[in-house]
Scaffold this active site. Sequence first.
Site, PDB file in Angstrom:
ATOM      1  N   SER A   1      69.898 -31.179  -5.615  1.00 34.08           N
ATOM      2  CA  SER A   1      69.099 -29.812  -5.530  1.00 34.08           C
ATOM      3  C   SER A   1      67.678 -30.194  -6.035  1.00 34.08           C
ATOM      4  O   SER A   1      67.120 -30.982  -6.097  1.00 34.08           O
ATOM      5  CB  SER A   1      69.961 -29.014  -6.653  1.00 34.08           C
ATOM      6  OG  SER A   1      69.743 -29.570  -7.876  1.00 34.08           O
ATOM      7  N   TYR A   2      67.005 -29.014  -5.639  1.00 39.40           N
ATOM      8  CA  TYR A   2      65.602 -28.794  -6.003  1.00 39.40           C
ATOM      9  C   TYR A   2      65.110 -29.425  -7.098  1.00 39.40           C
ATOM     10  O   TYR A   2      65.467 -29.115  -8.312  1.00 39.40           O
ATOM     11  CB  TYR A   2      65.294 -27.245  -6.047  1.00 39.40           C
ATOM     12  CG  TYR A   2      63.594 -27.000  -6.324  1.00 39.40           C
ATOM     13  CD1 TYR A   2      62.822 -27.234  -5.240  1.00 39.40           C
ATOM     14  CD2 TYR A   2      63.354 -26.633  -7.338  1.00 39.40           C
ATOM     15  CE1 TYR A   2      61.414 -26.902  -5.266  1.00 39.40           C
ATOM     16  CE2 TYR A   2      61.503 -26.361  -7.849  1.00 39.40           C
ATOM     17  CZ  TYR A   2      60.941 -26.370  -6.599  1.00 39.40           C
ATOM     18  OH  TYR A   2      59.658 -26.350  -6.889  1.00 39.40           O
TER      19      TYR A   2
END
Length: 440
Positions: free
Chosen positions: A113-114
Amino acid sequence: IEDFKPVAFHVPVVTFRHSNGDYAATWQAPEGAPGLDAEGRLIDAARADAIAAAVRGKSGTVRSAESTDGQEGPPLPFSLSKLQAAASAKHGLSAQETLAAAQALYETHKLTSYPRTDCQYLPESQREAAREVLAAVASVNPAMRDLIKNADLALVAAAWNDKKITAHHGIIPTTHGGVSLMTLTNTEQQVYDLIIRAYLVQFYPAHTFTKTVIVTEAGGHAWEAKGRVVKTVGWRAVMQPDADKDREAEPTLPAMRSGDSVTVTDARVDHRTTKPPARYTDGTLIAAMSSVHKLVTDPKIKARLKETSGLGTEATRANILETLVKREFIERKGKQVISTPRGRALAAALPPVLTDPGVTGLWEDALSEVAAGARTLAEFEERQKAFMVKRIEEAKAGPRLQMPAVSTASGGQGGQSAARPGRPGRPAGGQKKRRFPRRA
């Protein structure tokens, strides 16, 4: 660290024999005992030898044997700064290397994820995708399948908390599979492994243990031994090296009760010296920047900095370090990050208001007032302008800053611009100038 003067101190150690086994214990200094320094260390070698001699060949009695049960829940998933600290400690990666790898895992490989997040918590709704996430991880890294098989998806760790989610959640693996681990660089594999394990431990039970403290009286002195017995490995099965370190630090002690008799089989003196504080690594320096409130004494500013992200942000700290390296204000020696003569000269020449992290706290307060409508942005900018004008006038009136010459090996624009006397802070490489700093 360079001016550190080591202090020699001495630790009497006795090995006792109990009917259930042997154990080692160290001398406990009574309050006001002769030969101690201000830190409670025994610095009188002759006194240490006398204490060891007094107990040789003697018997003793267990004065107290106290056991307490404890447990540790799994650590939270990573924010970027926590990931950088872990990658630095385990693999010796710089903050920039870790960020680049995490960015590639997110953008190029779609596996995580980010990454530029300051949050370590996860949305409760994402628990439903856990099975799919772990299946994707197993397809990318088959070596993790046994650990994944033993995960209990019914467990709800403290990480799942909607109330603590900020703009982004903690860094975790995604449901994207079909990628061969061999397509990742070595650094990307190392960072991916850290992220996987930090997610996987959320589905393992707590690590439980029993801690024991034994105090034995012998030869007119008190001797203490500490032990730790693991009851349930739990999530540490995913982080096995850490569990090994714990077992080495606190050995298993034989079962005993208060009043039991013991005999002395050995008595010696361990001669030790104090060590200087550890130098910064990329990881510990990033951690210090994110928790800079610990270095501030003013209670109000300390509290404000504790609420904010500290010095820099998750997205900018690695670049700050790289800029300092390029301008030769700091340098890396192995894992260590050390200030250079140029960096020290600059820090010594700057007024305290420019090197005090508390200034960030004051600016954060002012920006919060802007957000709350108690102050206009124009007023804030005027104050910033006045602040800068005053600093510039002070610099003009002061002595000319003579910086040590930049190394010809650097060849970087940052180093060249920083080398000009009296102008150490000019942005390098044609970067756009901000009207005022968002973070100090």
